[in-house]
Design a protein around this motif. Structure first.
Motif, PDB file in Angstrom:
ATOM      1  N   ASP A  87      36.374  43.282  40.163  1.00  0.00           N
ATOM      2  CA  ASP A  87      37.077  42.824  41.883  1.00  0.00           C
ATOM      3  C   ASP A  87      36.765  43.838  42.695  1.00  0.00           C
ATOM      4  O   ASP A  87      37.145  43.546  44.139  1.00  0.00           O
ATOM      5  CB  ASP A  87      38.163  41.993  40.816  1.00  0.00           C
ATOM      6  N   ARG A  90      33.571  43.103  44.131  1.00  0.00           N
ATOM      7  CA  ARG A  90      33.267  41.839  44.976  1.00  0.00           C
ATOM      8  C   ARG A  90      34.014  41.873  46.390  1.00  0.00           C
ATOM      9  O   ARG A  90      33.316  41.214  47.314  1.00  0.00           O
ATOM     10  CB  ARG A  90      34.295  40.735  44.430  1.00  0.00           C
ATOM     11  N   TYR A  93      29.800  43.036  47.674  1.00  0.00           N
ATOM     12  CA  TYR A  93      28.946  41.912  47.566  1.00  0.00           C
ATOM     13  C   TYR A  93      29.525  40.969  47.456  1.00  0.00           C
ATOM     14  O   TYR A  93      30.050  40.159  46.989  1.00  0.00           O
ATOM     15  CB  TYR A  93      28.090  42.587  46.517  1.00  0.00           C
ATOM     16  N   ILE A  96      27.894  38.604  42.303  1.00  0.00           N
ATOM     17  CA  ILE A  96      27.381  39.332  41.207  1.00  0.00           C
ATOM     18  C   ILE A  96      27.050  38.928  40.292  1.00  0.00           C
ATOM     19  O   ILE A  96      26.897  37.482  39.431  1.00  0.00           O
ATOM     20  CB  ILE A  96      28.423  39.887  41.031  1.00  0.00           C
ATOM     21  N   GLY A 352      30.515  33.114  43.061  1.00  0.00           N
ATOM     22  CA  GLY A 352      29.844  34.085  43.329  1.00  0.00           C
ATOM     23  C   GLY A 352      29.676  34.989  41.890  1.00  0.00           C
ATOM     24  O   GLY A 352      28.687  36.746  42.224  1.00  0.00           O
ATOM     25  N   LEU A 353      29.522  34.889  41.107  1.00  0.00           N
ATOM     26  CA  LEU A 353      29.700  35.219  39.401  1.00  0.00           C
ATOM     27  C   LEU A 353      28.532  34.467  38.996  1.00  0.00           C
ATOM     28  O   LEU A 353      28.746  32.905  38.654  1.00  0.00           O
ATOM     29  CB  LEU A 353      30.658  35.468  39.029  1.00  0.00           C
ATOM     30  N   ALA A 393      31.585  38.988  51.397  1.00  0.00           N
ATOM     31  CA  ALA A 393      31.701  40.595  51.451  1.00  0.00           C
ATOM     32  C   ALA A 393      32.564  41.384  52.360  1.00  0.00           C
ATOM     33  O   ALA A 393      31.682  41.026  53.639  1.00  0.00           O
ATOM     34  CB  ALA A 393      30.555  41.494  50.414  1.00  0.00           C
TER      35      ALA A 393
END
Length: 453
Positions: A87, A90, A93, A96, A352-353, A393
């Motif tokens: 977290d 994040r 970025y 990730i 985002g992951l 981000a």
């Protein structure tokens, strides 16, 4: 958005480096920070491959070429999930990518597994590759050794056990490894596979090179050369598998060459029990199997106890979870749809992951699979960015994350630092007529590769 896409890639082994390379070569402007838990990059290539593999140098050179690019910044000696949370990252970025690989060992769930002379292959590889996470000494008093598994890792550890210390001294092994291998008492190494030659996971060159050492005699029982209909089809479908079978057949019919160390490759022997006496390994019990026509096997009820004093399991590596990232403990992977990380409860994408490499699909396949994995994952990421599906981000500036890491008093190692560490290892090797000698201790690596006064 006018600024570059900012991506953190977690894990600087081949999977993470290939993903970074594909991102910066795309039609999107991307800046990558490549995080690595160890003080040095390259992951499995540095710490998971036997030191007598000359072809690895070519792979390292190609990885070097990627990391030399200014769009990629190496940030080492950072344990994501502990030193910093996902977290927290994040905030810096847009996306990730997890490429944390696999270094643990899958279990061999048979009686006797708790005995002290039963080792995971990864433990032994970590020892002889100078991984600072693993112990510096190793008990090599066993004269007869069992190795369970018929893949390249089984070949690697068997070859290291069968070679002399002086044969390996020309490689990059550190002093503690050379000293312990010099006391190695192993004279017989027995590799065991549950199925037949057509199901072995060796690569042809690895298997053929096993016999190149003048100290090693590779022995295959002619009775273990057996094929059913599915096995014959496997040979027809794969030139590589056919070459493996041809090499094994050659070992089975040749005349002995009289080398002092005997390396037996046994097929159709399924592990049953590690035999102990007074708390130590004294034997390894297997059940003879037979082919069933579809490439699988069944037990025959015939058992053999092999006198050995140590057992190594090379039945697959196992990935570890990253704190606060979904993890499928049974499969030892991050749940994913081919790239996106998924919520294990809802099955929904976590924006985002992403995942790539062994943490995505499990510890199978070669470098080519790793590249195709990275391509699939990075294409998903880039498409999400173009579609506006990623939350931007809050602090994407390059210096922002460095200020944050400095506030945590983390001794970050860098790509420039790797060049210093590389030069130090090469200097140590040159003094002994070798190309390199590994620096083992974590703090010593950080002293070379970390912040300079």
């Amino acid at each position: 958005m006018s600024r570059p896409l900012r991506v953190a890639v977690i894990g600087a082994g081949p999977a993470g480096i290939y993903a970074s390379d594909l991102l910066i070569k795309s039609d999107v402007e991307v800046l990558v920070d490549l995080y690595e838990r160890m003080p040095a990059p390259f992951g499995l290539i540095r710490y998971g491959v036997a030191p007598d593999h000359p072809r690895i140098k070519g792979i390292v050179k190609s990885l070097h070429n990627v990391l030399d690019k200014e769009e990629i910044r190496l940030l080492g000696n950072i344990n994501v999930g502990e030193d910093v949370t996902v977290d927290e990252l994040r905030e810096f970025y847009d996306a990730i990518v997890f490429s944390t690989g696999a270094t643990g060992d899958r279990d061999l769930d048979i009686p006797g597994s708790e005995l002290p002379e039963h080792h995971g292959a990864g433990e032994f590889v970590g020892f002889y590759d100078g991984n600072p996470d693993f112990k510096r000494g190793w008990d090599l008093t066993a004269e007869q050794v069992a190795v369970v598994g018929v893949g390249n890792v089984a070949l690697d550890i068997s070859r290291v056990l069968a070679k002399t210390a002086d044969e390996l001294h020309v490689t990059e092994i550190p002093d503690n490894v050379y000293e312990h291998l010099g006391k190695n008492a192993a004279r017989e190494i027995h590799i065991f596979g549950r199925r037949g030659p057509a199901q072995a996971k060796f690569t042809p060159l690895e298997l053929k090179e096993l016999d190149h050492s003048p100290t090693i005699e590779v022995i295959v029982d002619p009775e273990d050369i057996d094929y059913d209909e599915a096995s014959e089809q496997a040979r027809r479908d794969s030139k590589s598998q056919d070459l493996v079978c041809q090499t094994l057949e050659g070992y089975a019919i040749r005349e002995p060459k009289g080398a002092p160390h005997k390396l037996f490759i046994h097929f159709f022997e399924s592990p049953v029990e590690i035999i102990g006496e007074d708390g130590h390994v004294v034997g390894f019990k297997t059940e003879r199997t037979e082919l069933t026509g579809d490439g699988d096997v069944r037990g025959t009820g015939k058992f053999t106890t092999w006198p050995v004093q140590a057992v190594y399991r090379a039945v697959g590596y196992r990935s570890d979870a990253v704190n606060d990232v979904p993890f499928d403990a049974q499969r030892a992977v991050i749940p994913n749809d081919g790239g996106h990380v998924l919520d294990p409860d809802s099955g929904e994408i976590i924006p985002g992951l992403y995942a790539t490499g062994w943490i995505k699909r499990g510890p199978v396949g070669l470098i080519g699979n790793t590249k195709s994995d990275a391509k699939e994952t990075t294409e998903m990421l880039l498409n999400d960015w173009k579609a506006g599906d990623l939350k931007p981000a809050e602090k994407p500036e390059l210096d922002a994350v460095l200020e944050f890491l400095n506030s945590r008093d983390i001794a970050v190692t860098t790509w420039d630092g790797w060049h210093r560490l590389d030069a130090a290892e090469r200097a140590l090797g040159e003094a002994e007529g070798r190309e390199r000698k590994k620096i083992v201790e974590w703090d010593d690596m950080v002293a070379h590769a970390g912040p300079q006064d």
